[in-house]
Each structure stands twice: as structure tokens, then as C-alpha cells.
Design an enzyme around this catalytic site. Sequence first.
Site, PDB file in Angstrom:
ATOM      1  CE1 TYR A 144      -1.014   2.935   1.861  1.00  0.00           C
ATOM      2  CE2 TYR A 144       0.644   4.426   2.757  1.00  0.00           C
ATOM      3  CZ  TYR A 144      -0.319   3.443   2.941  1.00  0.00           C
ATOM      4  OH  TYR A 144      -0.572   2.965   4.209  1.00  0.00           O
ATOM      5  CG  ASP A 239       1.774  -1.598  -4.633  1.00  0.00           C
ATOM      6  OD1 ASP A 239       2.021  -0.949  -3.598  1.00  0.00           O
ATOM      7  OD2 ASP A 239       0.730  -2.270  -4.778  1.00  0.00           O
ATOM      8  CE  LYS A 267      -6.153  -0.940  -2.438  1.00  0.00           C
ATOM      9  NZ  LYS A 267      -6.795  -0.232  -1.324  1.00  0.00           N
TER      10      LYS A 267
END
Length: 429
Positions: A144, A239, A267
Site C-alpha cells: 500500500y 516506500d 510516520k
Amino acid sequence: MKTEASKTLFNRAQTLIPGGVNSPVRACKSVGTTPLFITRAQGCYIHDVDGNQFIDYVGSWGPMILGHCHPAIVEALTHALSRGASYGAPTELEIELAQLIVDAVTSVDMVRMVNSGTEAAMSAIRLARAATGRDIIVKFDGCYHGHADALLVDAGSGVATLAIPGSPGVPNAAVNCTVSVPYNNVEVFERIMDEKADQIAAVIVEPVAGNMGLVAPKDGFLKALRDSCDKTGSVLIFDEVMTGFRVAYGGAQTLYGIKPDLTCFGKIIGGGLPVGAYGGGKDLMSMVAPQGPVYQAGTLSGNPLAMAAGISTLKELKKTGFYEGLEVSSNRLFSGLSNAAEQAGVPVTGARVGSMMGLYFTDSPVFNYSDAKKSDLKRFNYYYRKMLEQGIYLAPSQFEASFVSSAHDDHAIDKTIEAAKNVFGSLQI
Ligand code: HOZ
């Protein structure tokens, strides 16, 4: 476990917010429950409106590697807020966080701050397409990279076909240059790279897959991506929104010794505040506006509060022994959970990379999304609900990872293992 107050708030939220939440997974639909409304958090604990306390292994889906309300973060944020929330103008804080990232990640010479992992990935894709003059993006099933149209895709039928829209509203035109292939499958990946070699702008991958549960790269997988991109002149994008500063201070690329051309962050670099970033070599990054022609912008990019929280977080992570300590506690938890399942005779396949981990209810290995989907989701949902009843807060989906923070002490880990023993013991074999 009392949940009346959460249920009342959830009913009200659903009249105002789609699904009652501002991001879908937290609605707990996949595990057949309704969300708890959180009032505060401290260390490894979160508290809900009904007065329940939980040991938190979601950690805001990864950012809270220091636990909640770490004194250094609270102090940095309080100081920053006292000087203003946002200016829309450059600050020294942005330089400081950029320097910390560049110093930590050898493949990154320059970095651009954005406001989410989605923005980081979509911007990296745009930059790769501009740099190569090509259109096709290769991604991996179950990985994702945020909800930008070009990446919000479902794998087509078969093992390597043009992707299909992963949501209504995503036009075929947005995904007809996206190819999705099975994670950890070098043969299929190399075939598509050979077939479309000079059309492929970029390959984007989660170097450790944390959005299909937790799937680690097989030996040689990441190197195969690097070698193929070198051969075709495609841009390799890691990613590391989830793995960056999580699995090692320099991220998964440091752990596995593979240098991507671009890296997405998020994050942890925001310490819990909204942030994303993408970075790489000066050859690519100098193409980004206003230095170069590739446009990307964001009103709150480089926001002083997010920068302050990110800087103070990374300064804590840099301290000697931080990751060694996290490795000890994460290993203790993972071993404890695995042993508990084995002693109860419950078939479980688990994976752990540093302080992120996942468990699947299956006795088969899990190397990709197709494997993950074959695990016993009913058992996971039962496990999730019973662990919650015992005060353990896990991600409400089989296809998410769990995160250990430096605030998870022996008492919290022992309580978690004890709770798992009870649940595994109660599972109908
Ligand atoms: N992006 C989060 C999973 N990696 C999901 C957060 C949510 O939907 O609440």
C-alpha cells in the site's frame, strides 16, 4: 468491557463523518466490532472514553516508536507551539530535520517534506516519470502506497497484468500504466521488466511489507529489483513510510544493504504529527520545483510543529543502544506469542522485522498477499476481540502490522503474552 460511551460517540460520528471515522481501517469493520474512542495515551498505554486501558500495539499505525507523550517530544512541541503553529514560510527546523534524514539514509542527498505518505509516494512517482520520460509503474500486490489514483489498484487477474481500479472513482486511465505483480516473486517481476523494459518509469515497493500483515522480503528479492532497475534505467522507489527509522535508524535499505533511487518517508519522522517526505540523489531531487520543473506543493509542508516533533523523535532514536533495546523487547514479545500458539497447538505463521511484526492463522508460509489472504481470518478476528477484552489493543485487521515501542516494558510484554496464552488456549482447534 464497557463500551457504551464509545458506541454513543460512534453513532454520533456516523451522522457527520463517512463511516464515523477519518480513515477506514480504524472503523473496525473487518473484525466485526465498532471503534473505541480514545481520550488519552501515555507510554505504551491508551485509554478510551469508557475508562478502559489498553497496551497499544498500533502506535498510531507506526509513528509512536517512543510510545505516547515522550517527555522530549512534549517539550519540543510545547516550545514550537508557543512560537506559532504554522507560517507557510521556511524555518530552520526544516533544515534540521532534512539534515537528520540525509545523515541517516545514505541514498538520500536531498529531501522534500510533504504532509502524508500518500503525498510522498505520488510525488516520487511523478518525479520518476519526469526523470525517465516513461509512464509505467510496477508495484506489488498487497503493498500500500497511499490512495493516489495511480497506486490505488487491485492486482488484475493472473499474476502480472495491468492493474484494475482499486476503488470506484479511480478511472481506468489512471491505472492503465500501473502493473501489479506478486511480492517476493522474482520470476514474474523480471518477466514484466523484460517485456516492458523501456516503458517502465519506476518500481515502487515496501521493502518490508506492512500493509498485508507483515511479510519480509525473501533473500535476493530486493536485490533483484535493484538489478532490474539498473538494467532498464527505471527508478527504484522504496516506500519506507512505515519501515523508515522503524526497522533501523537508516531504514530497511540500511538493514538489507540495497540503495533505492528514491525513498518515501512518513510516520516516525513526524513523531505522530502529519508528515511525509520523499528524498534521493541530487540528480533526481533537483528536478523538483522550484529548482526544477516537476511541480509539487503543500500549504502545511514543513510545518514547524511536525518538524519539531520529528527532530526530537529522531534525536532520541540516534541515542546509543536504542534499537538494540527495542530488538530485545520485540524479540521477547514475538517469541512469547509464537511459543504460546505452539503450546496451544494453534497453527500460526509469524514474521518480525525489528519492532514490527505480524501473525497469520495458518500453518503455511506467507510470502505474498495471496498467501496472506488464505489465512484463517475468522480466527484472527476472534483473536483480535479476545485480546482487546484482555486489554491488548491490536490493529483491527489481519492485513496490518503490530508495532513495539521503547515504552513497552517487561510488564506490558508479559501481560500481552499471558493474554495470548488465554486466547490460543480457548481457540477451538
Ligand atoms: N494507513 C493505515 C494502515 N497502514 C490505516 C489507518 C486507518 O485507516 O485508520
